[in-house]
Design an enzyme around this catalytic site. Sequence first.
Site, PDB file in Angstrom:
ATOM      1  N   CYS A   1      40.084  43.825  44.484  1.00  0.00           N
ATOM      2  CA  CYS A   1      39.039  43.141  43.703  1.00  0.00           C
ATOM      3  C   CYS A   1      37.607  43.461  44.121  1.00  0.00           C
ATOM      4  O   CYS A   1      36.847  43.984  43.311  1.00  0.00           O
ATOM      5  CB  CYS A   1      39.279  41.633  43.754  1.00  0.00           C
ATOM      6  SG  CYS A   1      40.759  41.161  42.861  1.00  0.00           S
TER       7      CYS A   1
HETATM    8  N1  LIG Z   1      45.059  40.864  42.845  1.00  0.00           N
HETATM    9  C1  LIG Z   1      44.194  39.888  43.027  1.00  0.00           C
HETATM   10  O1  LIG Z   1      44.036  39.355  44.139  1.00  0.00           O
HETATM   11  C2  LIG Z   1      43.360  39.372  41.882  1.00  0.00           C
HETATM   12  C3  LIG Z   1      42.669  38.149  42.029  1.00  0.00           C
HETATM   13  C4  LIG Z   1      41.915  37.686  40.948  1.00  0.00           C
HETATM   14  C5  LIG Z   1      41.806  38.439  39.784  1.00  0.00           C
HETATM   15  N2  LIG Z   1      42.451  39.639  39.708  1.00  0.00           N
HETATM   16  C6  LIG Z   1      42.338  40.391  38.444  1.00  0.00           C
HETATM   17  O2  LIG Z   1      43.532  40.176  37.700  1.00  0.00           O
HETATM   18  C7  LIG Z   1      43.905  41.369  36.989  1.00  0.00           C
HETATM   19  C8  LIG Z   1      45.309  41.779  37.376  1.00  0.00           C
HETATM   20  O3  LIG Z   1      45.308  42.120  38.745  1.00  0.00           O
HETATM   21  P1  LIG Z   1      46.672  42.448  39.525  1.00  0.00           P
HETATM   22  O4  LIG Z   1      46.280  42.697  40.936  1.00  0.00           O
HETATM   23  O5  LIG Z   1      47.668  41.400  39.204  1.00  0.00           O
HETATM   24  O6  LIG Z   1      47.077  43.823  38.794  1.00  0.00           O
HETATM   25  P2  LIG Z   1      48.385  44.718  39.014  1.00  0.00           P
HETATM   26  O7  LIG Z   1      47.925  46.113  38.841  1.00  0.00           O
HETATM   27  O8  LIG Z   1      49.077  44.293  40.272  1.00  0.00           O
HETATM   28  O9  LIG Z   1      49.344  44.300  37.792  1.00  0.00           O
HETATM   29  C9  LIG Z   1      49.058  44.603  36.467  1.00  0.00           C
HETATM   30  C10 LIG Z   1      50.387  44.617  35.690  1.00  0.00           C
HETATM   31  O10 LIG Z   1      50.091  44.698  34.291  1.00  0.00           O
HETATM   32  C11 LIG Z   1      51.072  45.530  33.691  1.00  0.00           C
HETATM   33  N3  LIG Z   1      50.584  46.000  32.378  1.00  0.00           N
HETATM   34  C12 LIG Z   1      49.687  46.963  32.102  1.00  0.00           C
HETATM   35  N4  LIG Z   1      49.479  47.056  30.777  1.00  0.00           N
HETATM   36  C13 LIG Z   1      50.254  46.113  30.181  1.00  0.00           C
HETATM   37  C14 LIG Z   1      50.465  45.699  28.854  1.00  0.00           C
HETATM   38  N5  LIG Z   1      49.819  46.264  27.841  1.00  0.00           N
HETATM   39  N6  LIG Z   1      51.346  44.699  28.617  1.00  0.00           N
HETATM   40  C15 LIG Z   1      52.003  44.104  29.649  1.00  0.00           C
HETATM   41  N7  LIG Z   1      51.836  44.453  30.935  1.00  0.00           N
HETATM   42  C16 LIG Z   1      50.976  45.435  31.210  1.00  0.00           C
HETATM   43  C17 LIG Z   1      51.272  46.633  34.706  1.00  0.00           C
HETATM   44  O11 LIG Z   1      52.485  47.333  34.492  1.00  0.00           O
HETATM   45  C18 LIG Z   1      51.284  45.817  36.007  1.00  0.00           C
HETATM   46  O12 LIG Z   1      52.583  45.371  36.352  1.00  0.00           O
HETATM   47  C19 LIG Z   1      42.807  42.394  37.311  1.00  0.00           C
HETATM   48  O13 LIG Z   1      41.823  42.337  36.324  1.00  0.00           O
HETATM   49  C20 LIG Z   1      42.261  41.912  38.627  1.00  0.00           C
HETATM   50  O14 LIG Z   1      40.938  42.308  38.839  1.00  0.00           O
HETATM   51  C21 LIG Z   1      43.244  40.118  40.712  1.00  0.00           C
END
Ligand SMILES: NC(=O)c1ccc[n+]([C@@H]2O[C@H](COP(=O)([O-])OP(=O)(O)OC[C@H]3O[C@@H](n4cnc5c(N)ncnc54)[C@H](O)[C@@H]3O)[C@@H](O)[C@H]2O)c1
Length: 437
Positions: free
Chosen positions: A265
């Site tokens: 992030c």
């Molecule tokens: N990881 C963190 O600590 C955190 C904290 C707060 C906010 N965020 C935000 O949340 C969002 C997600 O982060 P994350 O770390 O969970 O991401 P990640 O990369 O771990 O997971 C994303 C998932 O989405 C799936 N995906 C992609 N396109 C898709 C679609 N069209 N339909 C369904 N699934 C789909 C991918 O296959 C993957 O499994 C980001 O914007 C991130 O900035 C993350």
Amino acid sequence: MRITVMGTGYVGLVTGATFAAAGHDVACLDILPERVAALNAGECPIFEPGLPELLKAGLASEKLRGSGEMASEITEADLTFICVGTPSRNDGSIDLAQVESAAAAIGDALASGERKHVVVVKSTVLPRTTEDLVLPRVLERSGRDRASVGFAMNPEFLREGSAVADALQPDRIVIGAADGLARARLRLLYAGAECPVLECDPRTAEMVKYASNAFLAAKVSYTNEVANLCEAWGIDFATVAEGMGLDDRISPRFLRAGAGFGGSCFPKDVKALRTAAAAEKLPVAMLDATLVVNESQPLLLVAWARDALGSLKGKRIALLGLAFKPDTDDVREARAAVVARALLDADASVVGCDPQAAANFTALCDIKIAASAEAALDGADCAILMTEWPEYAALPPAVFAERMARPLVLDGRRALDAKALRNAGVEYRAIGLGGNK
Ligand SMILES: NC(=O)c1ccc[n+]([C@@H]2O[C@H](COP(=O)([O-])OP(=O)(O)OC[C@H]3O[C@@H](n4cnc5c(N)ncnc54)[C@H](O)[C@@H]3O)[C@@H](O)[C@H]2O)c1
């Protein structure tokens, strides 16, 4: 309520499991069928304390399931949360491809059925993305009128390593609703929340998330810059931080000197905000400085290794910790990778260890992996602590003194006991510890 969650990464899984624990009917969707199958088999694809138990409880209660039936799940749901990734492109700008494809899939699903639906963006997206990209894309693909689909942005503030606790007991909830339908459903969803709930418009909610992450990242970089001054001037930054933290406008949290921030992030969000603002010729001096300090900070440890060892060619350097922080296997933007690459460029022999993240790390960086910290330290000319896993802080000083070829320990997280190590004959240097030399 009936909820679909798109994306089963850190945020999607935690969001889905938390809503299921609150009694909602939740379907988690992903474009990767193996992720959906793993969820249904009760397997947690990521290391996150408490998450496997929460997922299993959700599956057992039949409130939670992984599903490949994207269209029918969305059509029959009350709310869909978009929790897909928003990574950085090479130039630092935000890559919205996953958000676009999720919005298109929601639009296609809503083309059949007439049930009112609310689309909630939980992914971190730049201001105006919900209104200017998600909303038109869903309406265009579904052919629905504005009254039958609500839109909101509801940023996620969980921290990896304590994601489950953060999601079950959030410190705030921000509801950026674009219309009354979305506002009413999200109010109902979060009705039992014990924390403050801020209601605003979507672009404000989007900005709250970026402003929070950029502020915390700037606090880390500021802390590190001041800690480096302290070290040069023979002052222990830990005591300075204690004095600063007594001012409740500053707070003692996030005032720990170290090798900088990593993770999925802070780096990408600061870069995305910076790139978007710079493209509009808006001033970005604070964001630039935050990133500049964060890139140079881990290299300080490499410079210290050179100060002590001269040429690093052929020297065995142990990296203790590879994850971007403890209690996670996430290595995205880990500072350990910056250090490892610089050591490899100097022809050092790098051997790393990590209780959870070793396999993920070798996909980023080609270093040797030792099965334990002890094995990594065997015969090492220098050890660099990159992640403050409690097991490394608990290593007896004799392990360093007796196993290493040269007991030189560089502490990139101020986590080891300086006095005990020095008493055991270890050369110890830590960021912001005045009197290092
Ligand atoms: N990881 C963190 O600590 C955190 C904290 C707060 C906010 N965020 C935000 O949340 C969002 C997600 O982060 P994350 O770390 O969970 O991401 P990640 O990369 O771990 O997971 C994303 C998932 O989405 C799936 N995906 C992609 N396109 C898709 C679609 N069209 N339909 C369904 N699934 C789909 C991918 O296959 C993957 O499994 C980001 O914007 C991130 O900035 C993350």
